[in-house]
Design an enzyme around this catalytic site. Structure first.
Site, short mmCIF file in Angstrom:
data_model
loop_
_atom_site.label_atom_id
_atom_site.label_comp_id
_atom_site.label_asym_id
_atom_site.label_seq_id
_atom_site.Cartn_x
_atom_site.Cartn_y
_atom_site.Cartn_z
N ARG A 140 42.81 56.06 15.40
CA ARG A 140 43.69 54.88 15.35
C ARG A 140 43.22 54.03 14.18
NH1 ARG A 140 43.82 49.70 17.32
NH2 ARG A 140 45.76 49.01 18.27
N LYS A 198 36.40 47.69 12.74
CA LYS A 198 35.72 47.00 13.85
C LYS A 198 34.39 46.41 13.42
CE LYS A 198 38.39 48.68 17.61
NZ LYS A 198 38.61 49.63 18.69
N1 HH2 Z 1 41.41 48.91 19.66
C1 HH2 Z 1 42.15 47.78 19.56
C2 HH2 Z 1 43.36 47.67 20.25
N2 HH2 Z 1 43.83 48.68 21.00
N3 HH2 Z 1 43.59 50.88 21.82
C3 HH2 Z 1 42.89 52.02 21.92
N4 HH2 Z 1 43.35 53.06 22.64
N5 HH2 Z 1 41.69 52.18 21.28
C4 HH2 Z 1 41.15 51.18 20.52
O1 HH2 Z 1 40.04 51.36 19.98
C5 HH2 Z 1 41.88 49.94 20.41
C6 HH2 Z 1 43.12 49.83 21.09
C7 HH2 Z 1 41.66 46.67 18.71
O2 HH2 Z 1 42.16 46.77 17.40
P1 HH2 Z 1 43.44 45.95 16.86
O3 HH2 Z 1 44.70 46.44 17.50
O4 HH2 Z 1 43.43 46.05 15.38
O5 HH2 Z 1 43.14 44.43 17.22
P2 HH2 Z 1 43.71 43.45 18.32
O6 HH2 Z 1 43.43 44.02 19.66
O7 HH2 Z 1 42.99 42.18 18.05
O8 HH2 Z 1 45.20 43.36 18.10
#
Ligand code: HH2
Length: 413
Positions: free
Chosen positions: A380, A344
């Site tokens: 995660r 992040k």
């Molecule tokens: N962060 C992201 C997406 N989903 N869900 C939970 N529970 N907690 C988190 O911190 C979280 C999440 C963002 O990360 P990423 O999936 O890599 O990116 P994107 O939302 O752009 O797909």
């Protein structure tokens, strides 16, 4: 040589080796563990009757309440707040007194929850696996089947590439895979239900058939969740914490699935424009409690709910760092805590790495810190193998239960 050393105290049992060193037998150690360590409980949302009750009960239990008369200069505290401090047995007595007093049940329940933060949530079964919270830090592998995710967008956008990546993450030791078809990054384009289904469903079906790692679907749409749960997913990870789609809680409950409810201030489109909090931990806690109430109203048992402070979702880097340092306080809700720091932007800001895929070392630092403070049950991450190795060491240091073999003199009870 005379040595004086402060004792590192994360939990009251950390004091036990010192009591053994003093030559005390088990009953005396247990007695002192109740008497010696002090805890400070911050109470908010109190009504006048609770304030009155606390003032009197603090006298009889000898716990100290930070009520106006203890504050130098007789400053008035904000109405509805109190800081109570005491040894374990005093705080236990305070909770018991509240339990026995008329109209004080909510106060008693809040005190009891605060005093039970060291007790891990009950084990949770997901698919074929059981997650014994407290034993170690579990790993959720991120699998984005999207063209535009901030960290890995486009890398696994075809079903074949996503399935291959899912198998790779499972092989690297993921305890759970989180499969998402819509990016939540600030300003990401909305995705239709059909499009999201086309992205995630073939991947969930195939992975469910090929591996026994439980699957989570990262969605805010009940139609996507229903199909994903039907195809074998065991958990719904909703960044809107059931505040977006009013059917989602009931759909998750009907499938007997678990849910991860995440805190977010604003919406993904607006959340990073000017996030503000007066007390970020309190506000996150209050909203997560409201989200748990929503889940329960939809038929979900509390024991199937995980909570997540939502790192980077409507938070400045300073908010993120403060929340991560105070993570153990989220335990008062009694649910397993999931944390997502992987790649992040606050990690980028601290390490100077602009490209998300270059944030591995910073991510591992954050994972180690949240695991070591015993605040996270599940992390995660995108880089599962690397995080697995880091956690093997962190958990061995911070969670190891040596059963007293290192410091208990043999033959003494
Ligand atoms: N962060 C992201 C997406 N989903 N869900 C939970 N529970 N907690 C988190 O911190 C979280 C999440 C963002 O990360 P990423 O999936 O890599 O990116 P994107 O939302 O752009 O797909």
């Amino acid at each position: 040589m005379i040595l004086a050393r402060p004792i590192a105290l994360d939990r009251s049992s950390d004091l036990e080796p010192a009591l053994v060193r003093l030559g005390l037998p088990t009953p005396a150690r247990a007695y002192l563990l109740d008497k010696l360590p002090h805890a400070q409980l911050l109470l908010t949302g109190l009504g006048r009757p609770e304030g009155r009750f606390l003032r009197e009960a603090c006298e009889t239990t000898s716990a100290a309440g930070l009520l106006p008369r203890y504050v130098p200069g007789n400053h008035q505290l904000r109405p509805g707040t109190a800081l109570v401090s005491g040894a374990r047995d005093q705080l236990d007595r305070l909770a018991q007194a509240a339990r026995a007093a008329e109209g004080m049940r909510p106060l008693a329940a809040a005190l009891e929850r605060a005093l039970a933060v060291d007790v891990p949530p009950p084990p949770m079964s997901l698919g074929e696996r059981t997650f014994a919270w407290g034993e170690r830090t579990y790993l959720m592998g991120v699998l984005n089947v999207t063209p535009d995710s901030f960290s890995d967008g486009g890398l696994h956008a075809s079903p074949q590439a996503a399935i291959a990546r899912g198998l790779e993450l499972a092989g690297a030791g993921a305890d759970l895979l989180d499969i998402g078809g819509e990016s939540t990054r600030p300003g990401a384009a909305a995705v239709s239900t059909d499009e999201e289904l086309q992205r995630v469903l073939p991947v969930i079906e195939e992975l469910h058939a090929r591996i026994d790692v439980p699957l989570s679907v990262d969605t805010s749409k009940s139609a996507v969740a229903r199909a994903a749960l039907g195809a074998g997913a065991a958990m719904v990870n909703d960044v809107t914490a059931f505040a977006g789609d009013s059917e989602l809680a009931a759909v998750t409950a009907a499938a007997g699935a678990a849910a991860c409810l995440m805190h977010m201030q604003g919406t993904p489109r607006t959340m990073q424009s000017d996030p503000r909090y007066e007390d970020v931990v309190a506000e996150v806690l209050e909203q997560l409690q409201t989200a748990i109430d929503r889940a329960e109203a939809g038929g979900m048992p509390r024991v199937r709910v995980l909570i997540d402070p939502g790192i980077g979702f409507g938070k400045t880097p300073a908010h993120n760092l403060f929340l991560l340092r105070h993570l153990p306080e989220l335990r008062v809700l009694g649910c397993p805590v999931l944390v997502g720091t992987s790649r992040k932007s606050f990690v980028g800001a601290l390490t100077g790495q602009k490209a998300p895929h270059r944030r591995l070392f910073g991510t591992l630092g954050s994972v180690a810190a949240v695991a070591a403070r015993a605040g996270a049950d599940l992390v995660r991450v995108h880089d599962v193998g690397e995080a697995r190795e880091a956690l093997a060491v962190v958990d061995a240091i911070s969670r190891a239960n040596d059963g007293g073999t290192l410091w208990a003199p043999t033959g003494r009870s």
